[in-house]
Scaffold this active site. Structure first.
Site, PDB file in Angstrom:
ATOM      1  N   ASP A 187       0.872  -1.175   0.000  1.00  0.00           N
ATOM      2  CA  ASP A 187       0.000   0.000   0.000  1.00  0.00           C
ATOM      3  C   ASP A 187       0.906   1.221   0.000  1.00  0.00           C
ATOM      4  O   ASP A 187       1.515   1.524   1.017  1.00  0.00           O
ATOM      5  CB  ASP A 187      -0.902  -0.015   1.244  1.00  0.00           C
ATOM      6  CG  ASP A 187      -1.650   1.290   1.467  1.00  0.00           C
ATOM      7  OD1 ASP A 187      -1.734   2.088   0.538  1.00  0.00           O
ATOM      8  OD2 ASP A 187      -2.130   1.491   2.601  1.00  0.00           O
ATOM      9  N   GLU A 221      -0.897  10.775   0.857  1.00  0.00           N
ATOM     10  CA  GLU A 221      -2.189  10.094   0.976  1.00  0.00           C
ATOM     11  C   GLU A 221      -2.421   9.546   2.367  1.00  0.00           C
ATOM     12  O   GLU A 221      -3.526   9.640   2.899  1.00  0.00           O
ATOM     13  CB  GLU A 221      -2.277   8.960  -0.054  1.00  0.00           C
ATOM     14  CG  GLU A 221      -3.688   8.412  -0.251  1.00  0.00           C
ATOM     15  CD  GLU A 221      -4.116   7.378   0.780  1.00  0.00           C
ATOM     16  OE1 GLU A 221      -5.325   7.104   0.871  1.00  0.00           O
ATOM     17  OE2 GLU A 221      -3.256   6.840   1.505  1.00  0.00           O
ATOM     18  N   GLU A 222      -1.401   8.968   2.961  1.00  0.00           N
ATOM     19  CA  GLU A 222      -1.578   8.329   4.272  1.00  0.00           C
ATOM     20  C   GLU A 222      -1.986   9.321   5.345  1.00  0.00           C
ATOM     21  O   GLU A 222      -2.470   8.930   6.405  1.00  0.00           O
ATOM     22  CB  GLU A 222      -0.305   7.584   4.699  1.00  0.00           C
ATOM     23  CG  GLU A 222       0.047   6.370   3.833  1.00  0.00           C
ATOM     24  CD  GLU A 222      -0.959   5.221   3.909  1.00  0.00           C
ATOM     25  OE1 GLU A 222      -1.955   5.322   4.660  1.00  0.00           O
ATOM     26  OE2 GLU A 222      -0.755   4.225   3.200  1.00  0.00           O
TER      27      GLU A 222
HETATM   28 ZN   LIG Z   1      -3.051   3.447   0.335  1.00  0.00          ZN
END
Ligand SMILES: [Zn+2]
Length: 350
Positions: A187, A221-222
């Protein structure tokens, strides 16, 4: 049919996960992506946040598409240099302390010096601590043991380590004979690898895209605001490529492409979702529809920041996300195939 090269994608993924890039410290990995794109003849530009944009002109320039994947990962920051010569850390991104217990890590000082260490419970030794198993895994009890002779905070500071230094986790990437990829940070580096390989395929096969298509490698994003900017007014469709979340009751698996119908931000665009399903069915791509309960994406961040766009989310299924992640090469392959057909398809709204 020219699809993205699976082996090259997996090699690229291995390289990407091996470059530390916690949210807030992504320059090195962005430079790697920039160089990759430069070498295949794709011009890029950086936004002020430090993300990377690449644009491929299409037949129609009045309507644009945008695809994103994020290259930032979970990580930590030095919160306190403790008097025992260890470091207290503050987490970057959403995860539990137990998922990093025992993990090897790297501390990067603001001058760029790198030191290694291990993230441990203060009460790890069972020969000393009776409650070693029961003690809570939290900021108070966990610390970084630095692999240097440091007996107090002064020793640590002499190395140049200070509050605010970034801590990244050892990805421990491994590929198995059976086709699995085990690593931290799949991810969303699995998706970044797929997008980069897709761009390479477009270039090598001289595929003409129907619409001008932007690729954004986002880097925040995180922490919630990765792909919410640099969206041209012409952008109609915005597709985030990010991991599919697996667990009890989830339909996502490690072998198919997961098409997200809804996450914590609400449903994704209905027409775009149906379009993606249709493309998968027409091209024999194995997919799963799913709802991700505690999840947000670059696409939902883009919607929240006020963009009038058609938004969607797809990606490879990742087991034990934000912890001991794993996926299978067939999930990478199915995701790549769906993207390959998607970027050449007609928009759902014109
Ligand atoms: Zn992600």
């Amino acid at each position: 049919m020219t699809y993205i090269d699976l082996n090259e994608t997996l090699d690229l993924l291995t390289e990407l996960v091996s470059i530390p890039s916690p949210s807030g410290n992504t320059n090195e990995v962005i430079t790697f992506v920039e160089t990759f794109l430069e070498e295949i003849g794709v011009e890029t530009r950086r936004n002020r946040k430090g993300g990377l944009l690449a644009t491929i002109k299409g037949q129609l320039d009045s309507h644009h598409r945008m695809l994103t994947a994020h290259v930032d990962t979970l990580g930590a920051m030095v919160k306190e240099v403790k008097s025992n010569g260890r470091l207290k850390i503050d987490l970057i991104g959403g995860f539990q302390y137990n998922s990093i217990e025992g993990e090897y890590c790297q501390i990067e000082t603001s001058s760029g010096k790198k030191f290694t260490g291990t993230i441990l419970m203060r009460q790890t030794s069972v020969h000393v601590y009776k409650d070693a198993g029961k003690a809570e895994r939290n900021q108070e009890n966990m610390e970084v043991r630095i692999d240097e002779v440091v007996k107090n905070s002064d020793d640590v500071r002499k190395l140049g380590i200070e509050v605010g230094d970034f801590v990244s986790f050892d990805p421990r990437v491994e590929r198995t004979e059976s086709g699995y990829i085990k690593s931290r940070h799949l991810d969303d580096k699995a998706s970044v690898a797929i997008l980069l390989q897709l761009i390479k395929t477009i270039k090598e096969a001289s595929i003409e895209l129907p619409y001008t298509t932007h690729f954004l490698i986002s880097n925040n994003e995180e922490i919630g605001y990765g792909g919410n900017s640099n969206i041209t007014p012409e952008t109609v469709e915005y597709l985030a490529v990010d991991m599919g979340a697996m667990g009890d009751g989830q339909s996502t698996d490690e072998y198919t492409v997961s098409i997200c119908v809804k996450d914590a931000s609400g449903p994704y665009h209905y027409e775009l979702r149906k379009h993606l399903v249709q493309l998968a069915e027409e091209n024999n791509i194995e997919y799963k529809l799913d709802i991700y309960p505690y999840y947000g994406s670059d696409a939902s961040a883009a919607i929240r920041s006020g963009n009038d766009i058609v938004h969607g989310l797809i990606g490879p299924g990742i087991d034990s996300s934000h912890a001991f992640e794993r996926t299978h090469e067939s999930s990478i392959e199915n995701t790549g195939k769906l993207l390959f057909h998607y970027i050449q398809s007609k928009m759902v709204q014109l």
